[in-house]
Design an enzyme around this catalytic site. Structure first.
Site, short mmCIF file in Angstrom:
data_model
loop_
_atom_site.label_atom_id
_atom_site.label_comp_id
_atom_site.label_asym_id
_atom_site.label_seq_id
_atom_site.Cartn_x
_atom_site.Cartn_y
_atom_site.Cartn_z
N GLU A 80 1.03 -1.29 0.16
CA GLU A 80 0.03 -0.07 0.00
C GLU A 80 1.00 1.34 -0.19
O GLU A 80 1.80 1.28 0.55
CB GLU A 80 -0.93 0.17 1.41
CG GLU A 80 -1.90 -1.02 1.32
CD GLU A 80 -2.99 -1.16 0.20
OE1 GLU A 80 -3.18 -0.23 -0.37
OE2 GLU A 80 -3.65 -2.14 -0.07
N CYS A 146 -7.75 -2.20 8.35
CA CYS A 146 -6.47 -2.18 8.12
C CYS A 146 -5.96 -0.72 7.79
O CYS A 146 -4.95 -0.34 8.29
CB CYS A 146 -6.26 -2.93 6.51
SG CYS A 146 -6.32 -4.82 6.92
N HIS A 170 -1.03 -6.08 1.82
CA HIS A 170 -1.98 -6.68 1.95
C HIS A 170 -1.93 -8.10 1.51
O HIS A 170 -1.06 -8.16 0.29
CB HIS A 170 -3.53 -6.07 1.21
CG HIS A 170 -4.26 -5.19 2.25
ND1 HIS A 170 -4.39 -3.90 2.10
CD2 HIS A 170 -4.82 -5.60 3.25
CE1 HIS A 170 -5.02 -3.59 2.81
NE2 HIS A 170 -5.42 -4.72 3.49
#
Length: 222
Positions: A80, A146, A170
């Site tokens: 991310e 998250c 992830h």
């Protein structure tokens, strides 16, 4: 020897086994590129999760922290890029493990809109691909726990002017979760494959103080 805090969320919602927890347990104590991995399983609960990681950072004195969670529906390990100061659990029909479902609420009142990962995102993705592990860059970590934890930790590090490098990864469903009736057709990845991907990503993190300044193509548009 440097140390890296690797966190993994516990089971939550419709996911009875979280790949993040399994990978964290598999890699705990491993040494990658002269960096010892210290794993911590984190409760999937709003705000409590942030305090758990802050406490683990203080106790371990880690030089970096890589946080992990599951993103069902994705076929690759995704690193991310951004954490947003926004929560909306109800769009997924989910509650955290304490029964809370934040909707349209910030993680930090009056906090910045977003933080950018301080991990070498491109280098990590390229290292995983070179090792035969499907990986990509993602520009959204969702609006559930998250993203919430990612933002909360980044805010803490910014507020304390910490030099700890931090970011989020992830993982796809585990095969046994993808085999559940409600998930049929969803992609999956074994815990062992995901763990190997994280080893390669951590090796890239250890060897790149700055990220690569080269294009990294991808099919994931979010």
């Amino acid at each position: 020897m440097k140390s890296l805090l690797l966190t993994g969320f516990e089971a939550f919602g419709n996911t009875p086994v979280n790949p993040a927890e399994q990978v964290a347990r598999l890699l705990d104590g491993d040494v990658v590129a002269d960096t010892r991995i210290v794993s911590k399983i984190i409760p999937n609960t709003f705000f409590v999760c942030i305090e758990a990681v802050k406490d683990a950072l203080q106790k371990t004195g880690a030089d970096a922290v890589v946080m992990m969670g599951e993103f069902g529906g994705r076929a690759t390990i995704t690193v991310e890029r951004f954490a947003m100061n926004f929560n909306d659990a109800t769009r997924y029909g989910l509650k955290d493990n304490a029964g809370m479902a934040l909707q349209d609420q910030p993680t930090v009142k009056d906090g910045p809109l977003a933080y950018q990962s301080t991990l070498p995102v491109r280098a990590m993705v390229k290292a995983m691909r070179a090792g035969g592990i499907p990986a990509d860059i993602s520009d959204t970590a969702g609006t559930f726990c998250c993203n919430h934890l990612f933002y909360g930790v980044m805010h803490h590090l910014a507020e304390t002017e910490s030099k700890v490098r931090a970011g989020w990864v992830h993982l796809p469903h585990l095969p046994q979760v993808a085999a559940m009736e409600g998930n049929l057709g969803a992609p999956s990845m074994s815990a062992q494959t995901s763990a190997e991907g994280l080893r390669l990503a951590i090796e890239a993190l250890a060897s790149h103080q700055n990220d690569l300044n080269v294009p990294v193509s991808g099919r994931l548009q979010i």
